[in-house]
Design a protein around this motif. Structure first.
Motif, PDB file in Angstrom:
ATOM      1  N   LYS A  73      50.811  41.240  40.904  1.00 61.30           N
ATOM      2  CA  LYS A  73      50.015  40.846  39.731  1.00 61.30           C
ATOM      3  C   LYS A  73      50.717  39.733  38.955  1.00 61.30           C
ATOM      4  CE  LYS A  73      49.852  43.671  36.130  1.00 61.30           C
ATOM      5  NZ  LYS A  73      49.428  44.794  35.278  1.00 61.30           N
ATOM      6  N   ARG A  76      50.715  36.457  40.791  1.00 52.81           N
ATOM      7  CA  ARG A  76      49.414  35.779  40.654  1.00 52.81           C
ATOM      8  C   ARG A  76      49.316  35.117  39.283  1.00 52.81           C
ATOM      9  NH1 ARG A  76      46.648  33.160  42.629  1.00 52.81           N
ATOM     10  NH2 ARG A  76      44.619  33.777  41.826  1.00 52.81           N
ATOM     11  N   MET A  77      49.752  35.815  38.231  1.00 54.78           N
ATOM     12  CA  MET A  77      49.691  35.254  36.879  1.00 54.78           C
ATOM     13  C   MET A  77      50.539  33.998  36.782  1.00 54.78           C
ATOM     14  SD  MET A  77      49.762  38.851  34.739  1.00 54.78           S
ATOM     15  CE  MET A  77      50.605  38.168  33.359  1.00 54.78           C
ATOM     16  N   ARG A  79      51.137  32.032  39.247  1.00 54.05           N
ATOM     17  CA  ARG A  79      50.658  31.138  40.320  1.00 54.05           C
ATOM     18  C   ARG A  79      51.694  30.944  41.438  1.00 54.05           C
ATOM     19  NH1 ARG A  79      48.407  29.010  35.556  1.00 54.05           N
ATOM     20  NH2 ARG A  79      46.138  28.883  35.635  1.00 54.05           N
ATOM     21  N   SER A  83      45.373  33.471  45.930  1.00 56.52           N
ATOM     22  CA  SER A  83      44.441  34.561  45.676  1.00 56.52           C
ATOM     23  C   SER A  83      44.592  35.640  46.747  1.00 56.52           C
ATOM     24  CB  SER A  83      43.008  34.020  45.668  1.00 56.52           C
ATOM     25  OG  SER A  83      42.105  35.056  45.411  1.00 56.52           O
ATOM     26  N   LYS A 136      42.833  36.244  32.263  1.00 52.58           N
ATOM     27  CA  LYS A 136      43.730  35.943  33.383  1.00 52.58           C
ATOM     28  C   LYS A 136      44.508  37.193  33.801  1.00 52.58           C
ATOM     29  CE  LYS A 136      47.326  32.840  34.994  1.00 52.58           C
ATOM     30  NZ  LYS A 136      48.172  31.698  34.673  1.00 52.58           N
ATOM     31  N   TYR A 137      45.033  37.915  32.825  1.00 49.76           N
ATOM     32  CA  TYR A 137      45.787  39.135  33.111  1.00 49.76           C
ATOM     33  C   TYR A 137      44.926  40.125  33.898  1.00 49.76           C
ATOM     34  CZ  TYR A 137      48.655  43.288  32.323  1.00 49.76           C
ATOM     35  OH  TYR A 137      49.419  44.425  32.503  1.00 49.76           O
ATOM     36  N   SER A 139      42.079  39.581  35.565  1.00 52.95           N
ATOM     37  CA  SER A 139      41.695  39.052  36.867  1.00 52.95           C
ATOM     38  C   SER A 139      42.814  39.232  37.889  1.00 52.95           C
ATOM     39  CB  SER A 139      41.330  37.568  36.733  1.00 52.95           C
ATOM     40  OG  SER A 139      41.003  37.033  37.984  1.00 52.95           O
ATOM     41  N   CYS A 140      44.038  38.931  37.492  1.00 50.87           N
ATOM     42  CA  CYS A 140      45.181  39.068  38.403  1.00 50.87           C
ATOM     43  C   CYS A 140      45.452  40.529  38.740  1.00 50.87           C
ATOM     44  CB  CYS A 140      46.415  38.401  37.814  1.00 50.87           C
ATOM     45  SG  CYS A 140      46.257  36.596  37.711  1.00 50.87           S
ATOM     46  N   GLU A 143      42.800  41.740  41.251  1.00 50.54           N
ATOM     47  CA  GLU A 143      43.057  41.213  42.597  1.00 50.54           C
ATOM     48  C   GLU A 143      43.972  42.111  43.408  1.00 50.54           C
ATOM     49  OE1 GLU A 143      44.007  37.162  43.470  1.00 50.54           O
ATOM     50  OE2 GLU A 143      43.007  36.475  41.655  1.00 50.54           O
ATOM     51  N   THR A 144      44.811  42.891  42.739  1.00 53.08           N
ATOM     52  CA  THR A 144      45.742  43.749  43.473  1.00 53.08           C
ATOM     53  C   THR A 144      45.078  45.033  43.961  1.00 53.08           C
ATOM     54  OG1 THR A 144      46.578  44.959  41.531  1.00 53.08           O
ATOM     55  CG2 THR A 144      47.695  42.880  42.112  1.00 53.08           C
TER      56      THR A 144
END
Length: 194
Positions: A73, A76-77, A79, A83, A136-137, A139-140, A143-144
């Motif tokens: 996570k 991803r935050m 970068r 994705s 953003k937090y 979304s990341c 994604e996990t």
């Protein structure tokens, strides 16, 4: 296994992962296990049992594969990794969940500004080096989750949304009660008087 036991297992596994994250931006809450448990437990109280079981399976699978979902996570935050999901339907589902939950957060900020004052800014435009936006937090983090967990959580969120319930309000109501307040309204009154 009942819902509270599932939540305890999920939170314990998350905390173990969380405290071992090595991010570019140090996270002070890594030193606050009790605070982590209060917030994450409140979040998971708003989830259905099916979603919790699916997420517990994600955590157990990650452990068995030597993966740390919390590290992913934060990577991803920051970068540092691409994705995690490539399926356009999954990406769309994550986007819809983020949009709905951001709307709920905005409602919370309007109704309970004192309670929410220390929260994350909603949008990317508000990002600072020290504070990643809520969108953003979230979304990341989403994604996990596995596609199965995302599907369950999407159902939970849409059930709340279609009935006019605010899942963020449910989470914060539980959280403030766990912190000793009678309700969100009571917490707002007390915090605003400080």
């Amino acid at each position: 296994m009942g819902k509270s036991e599932i939540i305890d297992r999920v939170v314990d596994k998350e905390l173990k992962m969380f405290t071992s994250v090595k991010a570019d931006q140090p996270v002070s809450c890594q030193d606050d296990a009790d605070g982590f448990k209060v917030f994450r437990s409140a979040q998971f109280q708003a989830w259905s049992e099916g979603t919790l079981v699916s997420y517990l399976n994600d955590l157990e699978k990650a452990e068995s594969e030597g993966l740390n979902l919390m590290t992913m996570k934060y990577a991803r935050m920051e970068r540092k990794i691409p994705s995690i999901h490539e399926n356009p339907q999954v990406i769309q589902m994550i986007g819809e969940m983020v949009a709905i939950q951001a709307g709920w957060q905005k409602e919370m900020i309007q109704k309970y500004p004192s309670v929410m004052a220390r929260g994350r800014p909603i949008d990317e435009l508000s990002n600072t080096a020290a504070m990643t936006s809520f969108k953003k937090y979230l979304s990341c983090e989403l994604e996990t989750y596995s596609q199965m967990t995302l599907t369950h959580l999407f159902r939970d969120i849409m059930n709340c949304y279609s009935t006019g319930n605010n899942m963020s309000a449910m989470i914060y109501e539980t959280m403030v009660k766990n912190l000793g307040y009678e309700s969100l309204v009571a917490a707002e009154e007390e915090i605003s008087c400080r």
